[in-house]
Design a protein around this motif. Structure first.
Motif, mmCIF file in Angstrom:
data_model
loop_
_atom_site.group_PDB
_atom_site.id
_atom_site.type_symbol
_atom_site.label_atom_id
_atom_site.label_comp_id
_atom_site.label_asym_id
_atom_site.label_seq_id
_atom_site.Cartn_x
_atom_site.Cartn_y
_atom_site.Cartn_z
ATOM 1 N N ASP A 270 -10.672 -8.427 -13.792
ATOM 2 C CA ASP A 270 -10.135 -9.777 -13.617
ATOM 3 C C ASP A 270 -8.781 -9.925 -14.304
ATOM 4 O O ASP A 270 -7.854 -10.540 -13.754
ATOM 5 C CB ASP A 270 -11.127 -10.804 -14.164
ATOM 6 C CG ASP A 270 -12.391 -10.884 -13.319
ATOM 7 O OD1 ASP A 270 -12.339 -10.445 -12.150
ATOM 8 O OD2 ASP A 270 -13.415 -11.382 -13.826
ATOM 9 N N CYS A 271 -8.665 -9.359 -15.495
ATOM 10 C CA CYS A 271 -7.386 -9.441 -16.217
ATOM 11 C C CYS A 271 -6.286 -8.668 -15.496
ATOM 12 O O CYS A 271 -5.119 -9.087 -15.495
ATOM 13 C CB CYS A 271 -7.557 -8.911 -17.639
ATOM 14 S SG CYS A 271 -8.639 -9.924 -18.669
ATOM 15 N N GLU B 198 -5.429 -10.671 -11.977
ATOM 16 C CA GLU B 198 -5.111 -12.096 -12.037
ATOM 17 C C GLU B 198 -3.663 -12.411 -11.650
ATOM 18 O O GLU B 198 -3.416 -13.373 -10.906
ATOM 19 C CB GLU B 198 -5.426 -12.629 -13.433
ATOM 20 C CG GLU B 198 -5.217 -14.142 -13.559
ATOM 21 C CD GLU B 198 -5.540 -14.653 -14.948
ATOM 22 O OE1 GLU B 198 -5.491 -15.877 -15.149
ATOM 23 O OE2 GLU B 198 -5.840 -13.815 -15.830
ATOM 24 N N HIS C 180 -14.583 -8.136 -16.514
ATOM 25 C CA HIS C 180 -13.526 -8.835 -17.246
ATOM 26 C C HIS C 180 -12.223 -8.033 -17.214
ATOM 27 O O HIS C 180 -11.130 -8.610 -17.038
ATOM 28 C CB HIS C 180 -13.980 -9.071 -18.684
ATOM 29 C CG HIS C 180 -12.936 -9.736 -19.537
ATOM 30 N ND1 HIS C 180 -12.568 -11.059 -19.389
ATOM 31 C CD2 HIS C 180 -12.154 -9.246 -20.546
ATOM 32 C CE1 HIS C 180 -11.622 -11.368 -20.262
ATOM 33 N NE2 HIS C 180 -11.356 -10.280 -20.986
ATOM 34 N N ARG D 105 -8.862 0.667 -18.954
ATOM 35 C CA ARG D 105 -8.034 -0.409 -18.398
ATOM 36 C C ARG D 105 -6.717 0.171 -17.882
ATOM 37 O O ARG D 105 -6.228 -0.226 -16.818
ATOM 38 C CB ARG D 105 -7.790 -1.456 -19.472
ATOM 39 C CG ARG D 105 -6.925 -2.606 -18.987
ATOM 40 C CD ARG D 105 -6.964 -3.768 -19.926
ATOM 41 N NE ARG D 105 -6.066 -4.836 -19.500
ATOM 42 C CZ ARG D 105 -6.090 -6.051 -19.979
ATOM 43 N NH1 ARG D 105 -6.985 -6.373 -20.904
ATOM 44 N NH2 ARG D 105 -5.245 -6.971 -19.554
#
Length: 464
Positions: A334-335, A338, A331, A364
């Motif tokens: 993906d963020c 994107e 996740h 992140r």
């Protein structure tokens, strides 16, 4: 530790058992020789008795002995020595033959023609006719020569009494020397070795487990502290050395916590103290009438402000106070990618297999810095995820010119830029590596053969 202890125990038990077995065999051999000499004395007495009888009475006496049964020897008279298949000679058989032969020659005379040999019950012959043991009446020989189901070797003694007359004597060795075989370790001794080894290993295993529990707690606390978590003092327990290690760790934890607090306060104070004079200098620069001087001062202040912001950002980015929690790395990636998927500037291959325990914002930011760095200097970023039980690996390939081999480590230093690179503060890779180090991982660089740079983020998974 358990394997080494098992090896030492088995070596000690084996050595002691070999010493005990050698002493046992020596004592058994001594008893065997004594029994053989006693048996030989009985044989010599029987031979002397038969020699004293008239020749015509000897068969009559033999018939009486056979009809009574249960005698120690099986005796017969033959006209020649019987030829039978002899058993292989072992050290114990040789000791018996030597002892019996020595006694018989001492008692009967050295000139006596004596034959001594061991025969199996299946090959035993008693008369000239060659009858087997099973073919004879049970009262004649079975009670004296059988010990089923052992079937021990039978000592056959043939002594020449005269011309065409051989006295035949068959007998068994007395207990416990019936089998005459060298036995290995007794079953009781093997059980004793096994039981003592089991209980000793069980005790040592419990002891090692008791001693290792504080060390496991210490390792977990050290890992959590390396991730920046607020760690409680480790419970001091176990042996004296383990207690000393726990006490030293608690003291180190307290010092590091105090140092981090003081460092945070120090940089907050520096930030406050520097911004005020910089702002004041900017106001004064605006009052200068000389535009050239004003431009030069403004440029110096901009550079000073950039250095201050860069230093503060470096401290802020690598000192993120977050709780450790399971992170869905799929996740998070993906963020991050994107916004670039529509332009095909970023590709992703592979997926994470399981959540990773760490700081969500820090990781992140770490992966975001690597992707931004690849897009900034290499136009495109090709991501490859390799996940396993041992760790998570993210490879970020770009299509840029790469980095000279001698500069691969230098690019992690703060504010370092390669020739022609003027964007940013030069802190992205350094911040990413610091975050990886705080999770026990690493960020490494490698130039690709076809051009471009590969940045690899490796994060190990805890074995707890």
């Amino acid at each position: 530790m358990l394997l080494l202890t098992l090896l030492v125990v088995l070596l000690a038990q084996g050595l002691s058992s070999l010493i005990w077995l050698s002493q046992l065999r020596a004592s058994q051999l001594e008893g065997l020789v004594a029994s053989a000499r006693s048996l030989a004395h009985s044989m010599s007495a029987s031979v002397s008795y038969f020699r004293s009888l008239p020749v015509a009475y000897r068969p009559m006496v033999l018939d009486q002995l056979r009809n009574m049964g249960g005698t120690r020897f099986v005796v017969s008279l033959n006209d020649k020595p019987l030829d039978m298949q002899v058993l292989p000679i072992t050290p114990r058989k040789q000791a018996v033959l030597s002892a019996v032969g020595e006694v018989l020659r001492q008692r009967l005379g050295a000139q006596m023609d004596i034959s001594l040999e061991f025969v199996s019950p299946q090959d035993l012959r008693i008369f000239n006719s060659g009858l087997k043991l099973d073919e004879l009446p049970r009262s004649w020989a079975h009670y004296a020569l059988t010990l089923e189901p052992v079937n021990p070797p039978i000592l056959v003694t043939q002594i020449r009494l005269g011309e065409g007359e051989w006295l035949y004597i068959a007998s068994l060795m007395p207990e416990p020397y019936t089998s005459l075989e060298d036995e290995g370790l007794p079953r009781q001794q093997v059980w004793f070795i096994g039981l003592t080894s089991f209980f000793l290993l069980l005790f040592i295993g419990l002891l090692v487990h008791w001693q290792s529990r504080p060390l496991k707690r210490l390792a977990q606390a050290a890992r959590e502290m390396s991730l920046g978590a607020d760690v409680e003092p480790v419970v001091e327990g176990g042996g004296s050395e383990v207690v000393e290690v726990g006490r030293a760790f608690n003291a180190m934890r307290e010092r590091i916590s105090r140092y981090l607090t003081e460092r945070s306060q120090l940089f907050s104070a520096i930030s406050h103290d520097l911004r005020t004079p910089i702002t004041r200098l900017r106001l004064r620069v605006e009052l200068l009438e000389d535009e050239q001087q004003q431009a030069r001062f403004s440029r110096d202040l901009d550079e000073l402000e950039m250095l201050v912001k860069g230093a503060l950002q470096c401290v802020k980015e690598t000192d993120i106070h977050e709780n450790i929690e399971p992170i869905d790395l799929n996740h998070a990636l993906d963020c991050l990618v994107e916004p670039y998927l529509a332009s095909a500037r970023v590709t992703v291959q592979g997926r994470a297999l399981a959540p990773y325990p760490g700081k969500p914002l820090a990781l992140r930011r770490c992966m975001g810095n690597l992707i931004d760095n690849a897009l900034k200097y290499g136009e495109r970023a090709h991501l490859r995820v390799i996940d396993s039980e041992s760790g998570f690996v993210l490879q970020v390939d770009d299509e840029g010119p790469g980095v000279p081999e001698q500069r691969l480590e230098q690019v992690f230093e703060p504010h370092f830029r390669l020739a022609g690179q003027q964007q940013g503060y030069g802190l992205g890779l350094g911040i990413a590596r610091n975050i990886a180090h705080s999770h026990g991982g690493e960020v490494s660089l490698r130039n690709l053969q076809g051009g471009g740079l590969r940045v690899t983020l490796s994060l190990p998974r805890s074995s707890d």
